[in-house]
Design an enzyme around this catalytic site. Structure first.
Site, mmCIF file in Angstrom:
data_model
loop_
_atom_site.group_PDB
_atom_site.id
_atom_site.type_symbol
_atom_site.label_atom_id
_atom_site.label_comp_id
_atom_site.label_asym_id
_atom_site.label_seq_id
_atom_site.Cartn_x
_atom_site.Cartn_y
_atom_site.Cartn_z
ATOM 1 N N HIS A 128 -11.227 -142.529 1.809
ATOM 2 C CA HIS A 128 -10.157 -141.815 2.512
ATOM 3 C C HIS A 128 -10.030 -140.418 1.912
ATOM 4 O O HIS A 128 -10.026 -140.273 0.684
ATOM 5 C CB HIS A 128 -8.835 -142.571 2.360
ATOM 6 C CG HIS A 128 -7.688 -141.912 3.052
ATOM 7 N ND1 HIS A 128 -7.561 -141.883 4.420
ATOM 8 C CD2 HIS A 128 -6.617 -141.232 2.566
ATOM 9 C CE1 HIS A 128 -6.465 -141.228 4.751
ATOM 10 N NE2 HIS A 128 -5.881 -140.817 3.646
ATOM 11 N N MET A 185 -13.960 -144.741 12.791
ATOM 12 C CA MET A 185 -12.663 -144.323 13.312
ATOM 13 C C MET A 185 -12.016 -145.363 14.220
ATOM 14 O O MET A 185 -11.398 -145.039 15.223
ATOM 15 C CB MET A 185 -12.814 -142.991 14.060
ATOM 16 C CG MET A 185 -13.408 -141.877 13.217
ATOM 17 S SD MET A 185 -12.504 -141.600 11.666
ATOM 18 C CE MET A 185 -10.982 -140.899 12.305
#
Length: 224
Positions: free
Chosen positions: A110, A91
């Site tokens: 994703h 992240m």
């Protein structure tokens, strides 16, 4: 020789666990040289340690800026001997210097069908938009967020009115199949990138996995 990889993760590490499990089953020809990340308490490190995989937990708040953190991360990855960087719930945005150090050798997954709904809330954004199909995408990483040539995508139906947890459970289940599959194709040196198009050489085995209530392209192969 197995493909030497480094996994970057910030969370619980379910995709990393999928790689570990496929490797143990003899289906994924990779050597996980390092699991690294920016949150020392993240669950992914417990998974890696249980599997006997070296870890590098760097607290990004201990560095003065993103570039200094990335330089230290690059150093650890190079020392591990990894040839490919696999982002699995990592992240943090990667700096241009990091991507230059491993040009063409970074992949990501994703939770949406790119180029639609990029960013950290891809699944939630797709649900809020009211799409009828969502899914996940494995792609090469470029400096632009959630860009880069697409390796494989999986699509699942979205039910009107369902909550995010319900949708994401189905998406995550496919992430754990298509991401190891993409890695195996790379390990077998069957992928060629031409511009934005990723070409897959035919499988010498020629067997596909059974179909399910989803669409995956290129198709999953036996064992995935």
């Amino acid at each position: 020789m197995p493909l030497k990889i480094a996994i970057l993760a910030s969370g619980n590490g379910t995709n990393a666990q999928a790689f570990i499990d496929k490797r143990r089953a003899g289906l994924l020809d990779v050597d996980i040289r390092l699991v690294a990340g920016n949150r020392p308490g993240a669950g992914v490190f417990a998974r890696a340690q249980a599997a006997g995989i070296p870890c590098c937990a760097l607290d990004h708040t201990a560095f003065p800026d993103r570039l200094s953190f990335d330089r230290e991360l690059v150093r650890h990855i190079r020392e591990s001997g990894a040839e490919l960087i696999v982002l699995a719930g990592y992240m943090r945005l990667l700096s241009a210097e990091f991507l230059s150090a491993f040009a063409g050798r970074v992949i990501n997954i994703h939770p949406a069908l790119l180029p639609s709904f990029p960013g950290v809330h891809g699944g939630a954004d797709a649900l809020a938009y009211g799409v009828k199909l969502s899914g996940c995408t494995v792609h090469f990483v470029e400096e632009k967020v959630d860009s880069g040539p697409v390796i494989i995508q999986a699509a699942v139906p979205v039910n009107a009115g369902e909550d995010e947890d319900s949708l994401m459970q189905r998406i995550h289940a496919l992430e754990h199949r298509i991401y190891p599959q993409a890695l195996q194709w790379l390990a077998e040196e069957r992928l060629t990138v031409r511009g934005r198009h990723v070409h897959l050489a035919p499988s010498p085995k020629g067997k596909q996995a059974p179909d399910g209530p989803w669409l995956v392209w290129p198709p999953l192969e036996e064992g995935f």
